[in-house]
Design a protein around this motif. Structure first.
Motif, mmCIF file in Angstrom:
data_model
loop_
_atom_site.group_PDB
_atom_site.id
_atom_site.type_symbol
_atom_site.label_atom_id
_atom_site.label_comp_id
_atom_site.label_asym_id
_atom_site.label_seq_id
_atom_site.Cartn_x
_atom_site.Cartn_y
_atom_site.Cartn_z
ATOM 1 N N GLY A 97 8.317 35.438 67.522
ATOM 2 C CA GLY A 97 8.614 36.315 65.675
ATOM 3 C C GLY A 97 7.383 37.462 65.805
ATOM 4 N N LYS A 98 7.779 38.607 64.373
ATOM 5 C CA LYS A 98 7.487 38.705 63.891
ATOM 6 C C LYS A 98 6.102 38.462 63.380
ATOM 7 C CE LYS A 98 8.780 41.464 60.019
ATOM 8 N NZ LYS A 98 9.404 42.008 59.093
ATOM 9 N N THR A 99 4.369 39.466 63.267
ATOM 10 C CA THR A 99 3.369 39.389 63.002
ATOM 11 C C THR A 99 3.448 39.163 61.522
ATOM 12 O OG1 THR A 99 1.020 39.193 63.188
ATOM 13 C CG2 THR A 99 2.223 41.064 63.601
ATOM 14 N N GLU A 100 2.466 38.560 60.666
ATOM 15 C CA GLU A 100 2.416 38.399 58.977
ATOM 16 C C GLU A 100 1.120 38.740 59.070
ATOM 17 O OE1 GLU A 100 3.118 34.888 57.760
ATOM 18 O OE2 GLU A 100 5.777 35.069 57.957
ATOM 19 N N LYS A 101 1.239 39.429 57.402
ATOM 20 C CA LYS A 101 0.106 40.522 57.343
ATOM 21 C C LYS A 101 -1.183 39.330 57.666
ATOM 22 C CE LYS A 101 -2.101 43.403 53.822
ATOM 23 N NZ LYS A 101 -1.902 44.200 52.632
ATOM 24 N N GLY A 102 -2.330 40.050 58.000
ATOM 25 C CA GLY A 102 -3.478 38.963 57.857
ATOM 26 C C GLY A 102 -4.314 38.074 59.126
ATOM 27 N N GLU A 103 -2.473 37.730 60.459
ATOM 28 C CA GLU A 103 -2.820 37.611 61.328
ATOM 29 C C GLU A 103 -2.703 37.663 62.596
ATOM 30 O OE1 GLU A 103 0.717 33.976 61.031
ATOM 31 O OE2 GLU A 103 1.791 35.931 61.287
ATOM 32 N N ASN A 104 -3.657 37.650 63.093
ATOM 33 C CA ASN A 104 -3.999 37.536 65.130
ATOM 34 C C ASN A 104 -2.555 37.466 65.567
ATOM 35 O OD1 ASN A 104 -4.250 35.283 66.219
ATOM 36 N ND2 ASN A 104 -6.619 35.351 65.166
ATOM 37 N N MET A 105 -2.476 38.114 66.604
ATOM 38 C CA MET A 105 -1.240 37.438 67.481
ATOM 39 C C MET A 105 -1.304 36.059 67.711
ATOM 40 S SD MET A 105 0.533 40.457 67.662
ATOM 41 C CE MET A 105 0.330 41.238 66.478
ATOM 42 N N GLU A 106 -2.431 35.619 68.279
ATOM 43 C CA GLU A 106 -2.529 33.751 68.499
ATOM 44 C C GLU A 106 -1.629 33.299 67.334
ATOM 45 O OE1 GLU A 106 -5.468 32.717 69.985
ATOM 46 O OE2 GLU A 106 -5.884 34.318 71.687
ATOM 47 N N GLU A 107 -2.015 33.456 66.509
ATOM 48 C CA GLU A 107 -1.847 32.593 65.275
ATOM 49 C C GLU A 107 -0.534 33.178 64.482
ATOM 50 O OE1 GLU A 107 -5.809 32.571 62.371
ATOM 51 O OE2 GLU A 107 -4.256 34.595 62.299
ATOM 52 N N THR A 108 0.461 34.015 65.032
ATOM 53 C CA THR A 108 1.713 34.327 64.963
ATOM 54 C C THR A 108 2.269 33.789 65.998
ATOM 55 O OG1 THR A 108 1.726 36.696 64.297
ATOM 56 C CG2 THR A 108 3.558 35.806 64.895
ATOM 57 N N ALA A 109 1.406 33.393 66.933
ATOM 58 C CA ALA A 109 2.908 32.839 67.976
ATOM 59 C C ALA A 109 3.108 31.465 67.978
ATOM 60 C CB ALA A 109 1.831 33.298 69.976
ATOM 61 N N ILE A 110 2.146 30.610 67.368
ATOM 62 C CA ILE A 110 1.349 29.437 67.251
ATOM 63 C C ILE A 110 2.554 29.347 66.458
ATOM 64 C CG2 ILE A 110 0.123 27.395 66.745
ATOM 65 C CD1 ILE A 110 -1.532 28.645 68.420
ATOM 66 N N ARG A 111 2.377 29.857 65.506
ATOM 67 C CA ARG A 111 3.193 29.835 63.580
ATOM 68 C C ARG A 111 5.060 29.924 64.200
ATOM 69 N NH1 ARG A 111 5.631 33.557 61.231
ATOM 70 N NH2 ARG A 111 4.104 35.228 61.394
ATOM 71 N N GLU A 112 5.334 30.915 64.904
ATOM 72 C CA GLU A 112 6.516 31.054 65.385
ATOM 73 C C GLU A 112 7.355 30.030 66.129
ATOM 74 O OE1 GLU A 112 8.739 33.724 64.292
ATOM 75 O OE2 GLU A 112 8.102 34.455 63.087
ATOM 76 N N VAL A 113 6.166 29.698 67.166
ATOM 77 C CA VAL A 113 7.044 28.535 67.689
ATOM 78 C C VAL A 113 7.020 27.384 67.155
ATOM 79 C CG1 VAL A 113 6.474 27.607 69.489
ATOM 80 C CG2 VAL A 113 5.740 29.655 70.294
ATOM 81 N N GLU A 114 5.873 27.059 66.373
ATOM 82 C CA GLU A 114 6.344 26.004 65.229
ATOM 83 C C GLU A 114 7.452 26.335 64.487
ATOM 84 O OE1 GLU A 114 2.091 25.114 63.475
ATOM 85 O OE2 GLU A 114 1.358 24.460 65.291
#
Length: 193
Positions: A97-114
């Motif tokens: 999914g799309k990255t949110e403001k202030g997130e790095n790519m690794e944080e985005t990947a984990i959040r989106e999978v969850e």
């Protein structure tokens, strides 16, 4: 060279062109994307090559032609070496999914999978690759750049498809089941395997 997918069709962005490919080649800086995508979708072109003479400028020019959306996702394995898949829009896919403001790519990947699957306890073990595809939103074509990570988890709980994102199913698949699922998946997902 970069591979960009629009549905199942391939657009190659490159600073090299073979003589046999001249008929499928267009200048990246001048191409009309609406026209090109229309030809690809109508089956009048099997693939297209977008040429720009300076290799180091390929992405910069591509990004200037189509609005860029950055996303991240995961190729997730559990302790049984099964792969986590989602089923959305009639195809097997991987959570992203799309990255949110202030997130790095690794944080985005984990959040989106969850969020998309309900899986917890994710750890990133490796960066895999970036993929590109073109999609249409609000009448405008956009370029999605997805950063893919290999992930591991010991999670053995219930899976929860994110219905508001049109995800109908979430499933762990064995290697054999994954091979079957990939027959009804997207080209950029097949690249990851």
């Amino acid at each position: 060279m970069y591979k960009v997918f629009i549905n199942e069709k391939l657009i190659i962005v490159s600073n090299e062109v073979q003589k046999s490919e001249i008929s499928d080649t267009y200048l990246l800086k001048d191409v009309d994307f609406e026209w090109l995508i229309g030809k690809l979708n109508a089956g009048k072109l099997d693939k297209a090559i977008l040429y720009h003479d300076k290799g180091e400028e390929l992405l910069e020019v591509l990004y200037s032609r189509l609005p860029l959306v950055e996303a991240a996702g995961g190729l997730v394995k559990n302790d049984r070496h099964e792969t986590l898949f989602i089923f959305r829009n009639g195809k097997w896919d991987l959570p992203k999914g799309k990255t949110e403001k202030g997130e790095n790519m690794e944080e985005t990947a984990i959040r989106e999978v969850e969020e998309e699957t309900g899986v917890k306890g994710l750890t990133i073990s490796d960066f895999l690759m970036q993929t590109y595809h073109i999609f249409k939103r609000n009448g405008e074509y956009r370029l999605k750049l997805t950063h893919w990570y290999e992930m591991k988890t010991s999670y053995d709980g219930e899976l929860f498809p994110q219905i508001d994102e049109d995800i109908m199913k979430v499933e762990w698949k064995s290697e054999t089941e994954a091979t079957v699922a990939l027959q009804n998946s997207y080209e950029n997902i097949k690249l990851l395997f």
